[in-house]
Design a protein around this motif. Structure first.
Motif, PDB file in Angstrom:
ATOM      1  N   GLN A  85       0.820  -1.213   0.000  1.00  0.00           N
ATOM      2  CA  GLN A  85       0.000   0.000   0.000  1.00  0.00           C
ATOM      3  C   GLN A  85       0.856   1.266   0.000  1.00  0.00           C
TER       4      GLN A  85
ATOM      5  N   ASP B 127       1.889   1.786  -3.553  1.00  0.00           N
ATOM      6  CA  ASP B 127       0.786   2.393  -4.300  1.00  0.00           C
ATOM      7  C   ASP B 127       0.748   3.904  -4.099  1.00  0.00           C
TER       8      ASP B 127
ATOM      9  N   TYR C  81      -4.302  -3.066  -1.845  1.00  0.00           N
ATOM     10  CA  TYR C  81      -3.137  -2.730  -2.654  1.00  0.00           C
ATOM     11  C   TYR C  81      -3.231  -3.447  -4.001  1.00  0.00           C
ATOM     12  N   TYR C  82      -2.340  -3.054  -4.896  1.00  0.00           N
ATOM     13  CA  TYR C  82      -2.246  -3.714  -6.202  1.00  0.00           C
ATOM     14  C   TYR C  82      -1.094  -4.713  -6.186  1.00  0.00           C
TER      15      TYR C  82
ATOM     16  N   ARG D  87       1.231  -2.861 -12.294  1.00  0.00           N
ATOM     17  CA  ARG D  87       0.056  -3.405 -11.605  1.00  0.00           C
ATOM     18  C   ARG D  87      -0.486  -4.642 -12.313  1.00  0.00           C
TER      19      ARG D  87
ATOM     20  N   MET E  97      -7.516  -3.966  -7.668  1.00  0.00           N
ATOM     21  CA  MET E  97      -7.024  -3.820  -6.308  1.00  0.00           C
ATOM     22  C   MET E  97      -7.389  -5.033  -5.460  1.00  0.00           C
TER      23      MET E  97
END
Length: 362
Positions: free
Chosen positions: A45, A48, A209-210, A218, A222
């Motif tokens: 996260q 991101d 998160y990705y 990515r 998500m």
């Protein structure tokens, strides 16, 4: 300001040396290498957040096309001031995220000797920043009053004022006695509740998160999950349970049984674990139904710390309960004043009278 203008700053100062094109490395290239290194060392996260900040403020700028050996303190301060002036809504916190990228990328280039990058004097960079143009810091923040808390507790416990979000409402009340981060609250499992020792074991958080491939790109949409990790190592802790929090836990358990929910989480609404955003969204609606001013989940956490402080709990112990690594964080940002301070003032006067009396007696 275009690339040539950026370069002219360095050339005008006579601090840029001619370096063969084959040895020049652009800021953008160094950022990409640095970003990949961060993926392996920080939480997803956090990665991101870095990506979002870079894409918003850096990716379309001429700054990223500069060779790192041409970037100086003035170059950086001009770039950052340009963002502040153009956006006009940059907060101190947001500025910190923006400047951190330039700081970390240039430090990375210098330490790894990439592109003949020179050391940057960041005190000199900061001296050139127009901090007065940043958005004013928020007004003084106050802890929630007894009136606000009484309205909230009465609405949920006596009138079940928000039945559609019964479990979320009870979890919100519970957090007045736990002071957890919203992600921690959403991830508490029933096995984390230790009734025999009257405590809750905090060791996980709800994260979004990705997922990324080896190049840092990515993958899919998500991802939401409970991670067996907290914000910092200091956040793994045991929070004591008092009579009121145990009572609320029993109400949550009774509600889940009545609804035939089978779940390991205390925050559960029948479909999935209550996401932190679900609890966050429930708070303003609950405030509206109870007829009080709106606040966010972090205000509950700060009120928890402020209540402990008001009742004489040492700051060090409050900091440990909050899961802070630095006591200064607790004292500066989490111990708040009270808007209606007359009761607090009366207590202070009592202490003064006792002390004055002791002095007179001597």
């Amino acid at each position: 300001m275009n690339k040539d203008e950026w370069l002219s700053i360095g050339y005008d100062k006579g601090i840029i040396n001619d370096i063969p094109d084959c040895e020049q490395v652009l800021f953008k290239s160094v950022y990409e290498k640095w970003f990949l290194s961060k993926i392996r060392t920080i939480k997803p996260q956090s990665v991101d957040r870095i990506e979002v900040t870079y894409n918003k403020y850096y990716s379309d700028s001429d700054f990223v096309l500069l060779p790192v050996h041409t970037i100086t303190e003035k170059t950086i301060s001009v770039f950052l001031n340009g963002i502040i002036k153009e956006r006009a809504d940059i907060t101190y916190k947001e500025y910190g995220r923006i400047s951190q990228i330039a700081h970390q990328v240039m430090l990375y280039a210098y330490e790894l000797d990439i592109g003949h990058c020179s050391a940057i004097n960041w005190d000199l960079v900061r001296s050139g920043i127009s901090f007065s143009s940043l958005m004013p810091k928020p007004k003084k923040e106050y802890a929630l009053s007894e009136y606000e808390k009484n309205r909230l507790f009465s609405g949920v416990l006596e009138y079940n004022i928000y039945p559609q979000k019964r479990c979320a409402s009870l979890c919100i009340l519970l957090n007045f006695y736990l002071g957890l981060r919203i992600g921690e609250l959403a991830s508490i499992r029933w096995r984390d509740v230790d009734y025999s020792n009257s405590c809750i074991y905090v060791h996980s958080t709800f994260a979004k998160y990705y997922e990324r491939d080896k190049n840092g790109n990515r993958i899919d949409s998500m991802k939401y999950e409970v991670q067996d990790t907290t914000k910092t190592v200091y956040s793994v802790r045991k929070v004591p349970l008092i009579r009121e929090s145990i009572y609320l836990l029993e109400l949550i358990r009774d509600h889940q049984r009545a609804m035939c929910y089978k779940t390991e989480f205390i925050a559960y609404d029948g479909r999935e674990t209550i996401l932190e955003k679900s609890i966050e969204r429930a708070i303003p609606r609950l405030c509206e139904l109870c007829g009080i001013g709106k606040f966010n989940s972090h205000k509950i956490r700060k009120t928890f710390a402020s209540e402990l402080h008001k009742n004489g709990v040492p700051s060090k112990y409050i900091s440990e309960l909050m899961g802070h690594s630095d006591i200064k964080t607790t004292e500066k940002f989490y111990i708040l004043s009270y808007a209606d301070s007359m009761e607090y003032l009366r207590n202070a006067m009592k202490c003064l009278k006792v002390n004055i009396g002791n002095v007179q007696a001597m």
